[in-house]
Design a protein around this motif. Structure first.
Motif, mmCIF file in Angstrom:
data_model
loop_
_atom_site.group_PDB
_atom_site.id
_atom_site.type_symbol
_atom_site.label_atom_id
_atom_site.label_comp_id
_atom_site.label_asym_id
_atom_site.label_seq_id
_atom_site.Cartn_x
_atom_site.Cartn_y
_atom_site.Cartn_z
ATOM 1 N N ASP A 62 -12.705 -5.124 -2.484
ATOM 2 C CA ASP A 62 -13.506 -4.157 -1.733
ATOM 3 C C ASP A 62 -14.972 -4.132 -2.148
ATOM 4 N N VAL A 63 -15.371 -5.038 -3.032
ATOM 5 C CA VAL A 63 -16.751 -5.090 -3.511
ATOM 6 C C VAL A 63 -17.426 -6.351 -2.971
ATOM 7 N N SER A 64 -18.627 -6.189 -2.500
ATOM 8 C CA SER A 64 -19.403 -7.306 -1.978
ATOM 9 C C SER A 64 -20.434 -7.737 -3.022
ATOM 10 N N ILE A 65 -20.716 -9.011 -3.086
ATOM 11 C CA ILE A 65 -21.686 -9.524 -4.050
ATOM 12 C C ILE A 65 -23.060 -8.886 -3.837
ATOM 13 N N GLU A 66 -23.369 -8.494 -2.613
ATOM 14 C CA GLU A 66 -24.653 -7.845 -2.334
ATOM 15 C C GLU A 66 -24.777 -6.499 -3.044
ATOM 16 N N ASP A 67 -23.643 -5.897 -3.382
ATOM 17 C CA ASP A 67 -23.635 -4.589 -4.034
ATOM 18 C C ASP A 67 -23.529 -4.674 -5.550
ATOM 19 N N VAL A 68 -23.525 -5.891 -6.090
ATOM 20 C CA VAL A 68 -23.299 -6.103 -7.519
ATOM 21 C C VAL A 68 -24.510 -6.786 -8.141
ATOM 22 N N ASP A 69 -24.964 -6.225 -9.267
ATOM 23 C CA ASP A 69 -26.082 -6.835 -9.993
ATOM 24 C C ASP A 69 -25.621 -7.684 -11.172
ATOM 25 N N ALA A 70 -24.400 -7.430 -11.670
ATOM 26 C CA ALA A 70 -23.882 -8.176 -12.815
ATOM 27 C C ALA A 70 -22.366 -7.991 -12.880
ATOM 28 N N VAL A 71 -21.706 -8.946 -13.540
ATOM 29 C CA VAL A 71 -20.247 -8.944 -13.666
ATOM 30 C C VAL A 71 -19.872 -9.117 -15.132
ATOM 31 N N VAL A 72 -18.879 -8.335 -15.576
ATOM 32 C CA VAL A 72 -18.341 -8.436 -16.931
ATOM 33 C C VAL A 72 -16.845 -8.698 -16.821
ATOM 34 N N VAL A 73 -16.358 -9.697 -17.570
ATOM 35 C CA VAL A 73 -14.926 -9.994 -17.585
ATOM 36 C C VAL A 73 -14.438 -9.951 -19.029
ATOM 37 N N PRO A 74 -13.734 -8.860 -19.390
ATOM 38 C CA PRO A 74 -13.180 -8.740 -20.731
ATOM 39 C C PRO A 74 -11.903 -9.569 -20.888
ATOM 40 N N GLY A 75 -11.390 -9.558 -22.113
ATOM 41 C CA GLY A 75 -10.228 -10.369 -22.415
ATOM 42 C C GLY A 75 -8.920 -9.616 -22.489
ATOM 43 N N GLY A 76 -8.141 -9.998 -23.491
ATOM 44 C CA GLY A 76 -6.748 -9.602 -23.530
ATOM 45 C C GLY A 76 -5.988 -10.629 -22.716
ATOM 46 N N PHE A 77 -4.892 -10.205 -22.121
ATOM 47 C CA PHE A 77 -4.136 -11.114 -21.260
ATOM 48 C C PHE A 77 -4.425 -10.848 -19.788
ATOM 49 N N ALA A 78 -5.233 -9.817 -19.512
ATOM 50 C CA ALA A 78 -5.611 -9.471 -18.141
ATOM 51 C C ALA A 78 -6.292 -10.617 -17.391
ATOM 52 N N PRO A 79 -7.155 -11.411 -18.043
ATOM 53 C CA PRO A 79 -7.831 -12.470 -17.291
ATOM 54 C C PRO A 79 -6.878 -13.451 -16.611
ATOM 55 N N ASP A 80 -5.684 -13.617 -17.164
ATOM 56 C CA ASP A 80 -4.727 -14.514 -16.523
ATOM 57 C C ASP A 80 -4.315 -13.965 -15.166
ATOM 58 N N LYS A 81 -4.284 -12.635 -15.030
ATOM 59 C CA LYS A 81 -3.985 -12.012 -13.735
ATOM 60 C C LYS A 81 -5.220 -11.981 -12.854
ATOM 61 N N VAL A 82 -6.364 -11.681 -13.438
ATOM 62 C CA VAL A 82 -7.611 -11.608 -12.663
ATOM 63 C C VAL A 82 -7.916 -12.959 -12.036
ATOM 64 N N ARG A 83 -7.690 -14.050 -12.762
ATOM 65 C CA ARG A 83 -8.049 -15.360 -12.215
ATOM 66 C C ARG A 83 -7.125 -15.817 -11.097
ATOM 67 N N GLN A 84 -6.042 -15.080 -10.886
ATOM 68 C CA GLN A 84 -5.153 -15.363 -9.755
ATOM 69 C C GLN A 84 -5.581 -14.613 -8.494
ATOM 70 N N ASP A 85 -6.587 -13.753 -8.630
ATOM 71 C CA ASP A 85 -7.081 -12.956 -7.518
ATOM 72 C C ASP A 85 -8.249 -13.687 -6.858
ATOM 73 N N GLU A 86 -8.071 -14.117 -5.628
ATOM 74 C CA GLU A 86 -9.097 -14.901 -4.933
ATOM 75 C C GLU A 86 -10.422 -14.149 -4.821
ATOM 76 N N ALA A 87 -10.351 -12.844 -4.600
ATOM 77 C CA ALA A 87 -11.579 -12.052 -4.488
ATOM 78 C C ALA A 87 -12.355 -12.053 -5.803
ATOM 79 N N ALA A 88 -11.651 -12.004 -6.913
ATOM 80 C CA ALA A 88 -12.312 -12.037 -8.225
ATOM 81 C C ALA A 88 -13.013 -13.372 -8.434
ATOM 82 N N ILE A 89 -12.339 -14.444 -8.105
ATOM 83 C CA ILE A 89 -12.929 -15.777 -8.279
ATOM 84 C C ILE A 89 -14.157 -15.933 -7.395
#
Length: 173
Positions: A62-89
């Motif tokens: 639900d977020v557009s790149i036009e509305d974002v100035d920066a992105v932060v991706v923390p760790g743990g094991f969550a990134p394995d799920k985040v990287r499966q999300d096409e919108a996140a990629i």
């Protein structure tokens, strides 16, 4: 100069490393940024060390790149799920292509690997994902925190303070 009027998103999911979400969230808000924590589904997320449920501000899609100035991706094991999300990629790719600051810590760089933004870059992360980082075309660094243009990477939670300081410097530029 502060981060006032800057919109920064933190991308995470279940099994996130608590310190790697909460520290940037608090630190960036303290600099005046509007910080939103997003998950693939928009549902609250659970930490890997027992944090019961962290409310999020919405779904990544639900977020557009036009509305974002920066992105932060923390760790743990969550990134394995985040990287499966096409919108996140797509969001990470678009942010990097636009030269917007993108920060990864620990396993978070898995998302950068999947987004295919590491070719010819220098980066660091938790050592166990070094083969994936190098396989994605990055030069590995043993430094705790590495800045390569708009890309700010760090190894593990002990590096949070330095990581956020350097990220803030990049975001203010």
């Amino acid at each position: 100069m502060t981060l006032r009027n800057k919109n920064i998103v933190i991308l995470t999911s279940d099994l996130f490393e608590e310190s790697e979400v909460l520290y940037p969230q608090i630190r960036l808000k303290g600099e005046g940024a509007d910080v939103k924590v997003l998950s693939p589904t928009g549902d609250s997320v659970k930490g890997k060390n027992g944090f019961a449920a962290l409310p999020v501000d919405g779904a990544i899609k639900d977020v557009s790149i036009e509305d974002v100035d920066a992105v932060v991706v923390p760790g743990g094991f969550a990134p394995d799920k985040v990287r499966q999300d096409e919108a996140a990629i797509e969001l990470v790719k678009a942010a990097d292509a636009a030269g917007k600051p993108v920060a990864f810590i620990c396993h978070g760089l898995w998302v950068g690997v999947t987004a295919d933004i590491l070719q010819g870059r220098t980066a660091t992360a938790v050592g166990v994902i070094r083969p994936e980082v190098e396989g994605a075309g990055a030069t590995w660094s043993d430094d705790h925190v590495v800045v390569d243009k708009n890309l700010v990477t760090a190894q593990i939670p002990r590096d949070l303070e330095e990581w956020m300081k350097k990220f803030i410097d990049v975001a203010k530029a």
